[in-house]
Write a protein that holds these residues in place. Structure first.
Motif, PDB file in Angstrom:
ATOM      1  N   UNK A   1       0.831  -1.203   0.000  1.00 61.17           N
ATOM      2  CA  UNK A   1       0.000   0.000   0.000  1.00 61.17           C
ATOM      3  C   UNK A   1       0.871   1.260   0.000  1.00 61.17           C
ATOM      4  N   UNK A   2       1.969   1.243   0.751  1.00 59.09           N
ATOM      5  CA  UNK A   2       2.888   2.388   0.768  1.00 59.09           C
ATOM      6  C   UNK A   2       3.526   2.613  -0.600  1.00 59.09           C
ATOM      7  N   UNK A   3       3.854   1.528  -1.276  1.00 62.29           N
ATOM      8  CA  UNK A   3       4.461   1.650  -2.601  1.00 62.29           C
ATOM      9  C   UNK A   3       3.476   2.257  -3.602  1.00 62.29           C
ATOM     10  N   UNK A   4       2.221   1.849  -3.492  1.00 63.40           N
ATOM     11  CA  UNK A   4       1.203   2.323  -4.434  1.00 63.40           C
ATOM     12  C   UNK A   4       0.717   3.739  -4.105  1.00 63.40           C
ATOM     13  N   UNK A   5       0.625   4.063  -2.808  1.00 63.52           N
ATOM     14  CA  UNK A   5       0.077   5.358  -2.382  1.00 63.52           C
ATOM     15  C   UNK A   5       1.004   6.027  -1.364  1.00 63.52           C
ATOM     16  N   UNK A   6       2.234   6.386  -1.752  1.00 61.99           N
ATOM     17  CA  UNK A   6       3.185   6.969  -0.797  1.00 61.99           C
ATOM     18  C   UNK A   6       2.711   8.291  -0.189  1.00 61.99           C
ATOM     19  N   UNK A   7       1.834   8.983  -0.877  1.00 64.06           N
ATOM     20  CA  UNK A   7       1.316  10.259  -0.366  1.00 64.06           C
ATOM     21  C   UNK A   7       0.454  10.092   0.887  1.00 64.06           C
ATOM     22  N   UNK A   8       0.039   8.867   1.177  1.00 66.09           N
ATOM     23  CA  UNK A   8      -0.792   8.603   2.355  1.00 66.09           C
ATOM     24  C   UNK A   8      -0.022   7.799   3.411  1.00 66.09           C
TER      25      UNK A   8
END
Length: 165
Positions: free
Chosen positions: A148-155
């Protein structure tokens, strides 16, 4: 634990949920239909609809997860619940379900990552969750923090708060 939360856990015979909190299935439609999986082109039998009680208490969290069906949350009792939703494009939205905002139902679109927490950590919230097509644990995916961090680092901050290490 809040005494009213304990009352509901006992009265409604709730059990621990893998994503956090407590739950019990209360309805599973007898009517079935078939869905086709892709790319396997295999038919799967699904219940038309299911419903559960779901309770969060204190610092319990509903960790980021997603379903292959829409899920409607219905507010019943306790404090407000803040729901965080990340859609497939990475857009973050927040919904506050409960009395203070007078939002008593909210639909979480299928395939969206979502998590929830109480607005008052000394309280509890009892909600209902209706899934259509019906819930099946094989359609449930608990988020993997690194993916999830890789896909959505902005969150990053929110993802770290609502996923397991």
């Amino acid at each position: 634990m809040n005494s009213k939360a304990r009352y509901y856990i006992d009265k409604l015979e709730l059990q621990k949920h893998p994503e956090g909190g407590f739950y019990r299935e209360i309805y599973r439609a007898g009517e079935m239909f078939f869905t086709e999986t892709i790319p396997a082109k295999k038919l799967n039998k699904k219940n038309i609809s299911t419903s559960i009680y779901f309770l969060l208490t204190g610092r319990d969290k509903s960790l980021f997860h997603r379903l292959k069906s829409d899920e409607i949350w219905h507010f019943y009792d306790g404090c407000d619940v803040k729901i965080y939703i990340i859609d497939n494009d990475g857009n973050l939205s927040e919904v506050q379900l409960g009395r203070s905002r007078e939002v008593f139902q909210f639909v979480i679109p299928k395939n969206s990552w979502f998590a929830a927490e109480l607005t008052d950590k000394s309280s509890f919230a009892l909600v209902g969750c209706t899934v259509s097509p019906g819930f099946d644990f094989k359609d449930f995916e608990l988020a993997d923090r690194n993916k999830l961090l890789k896909k959505y680092p902005e969150h990053e901050k929110l993802i770290k708060q609502f996923t397991k290490h």
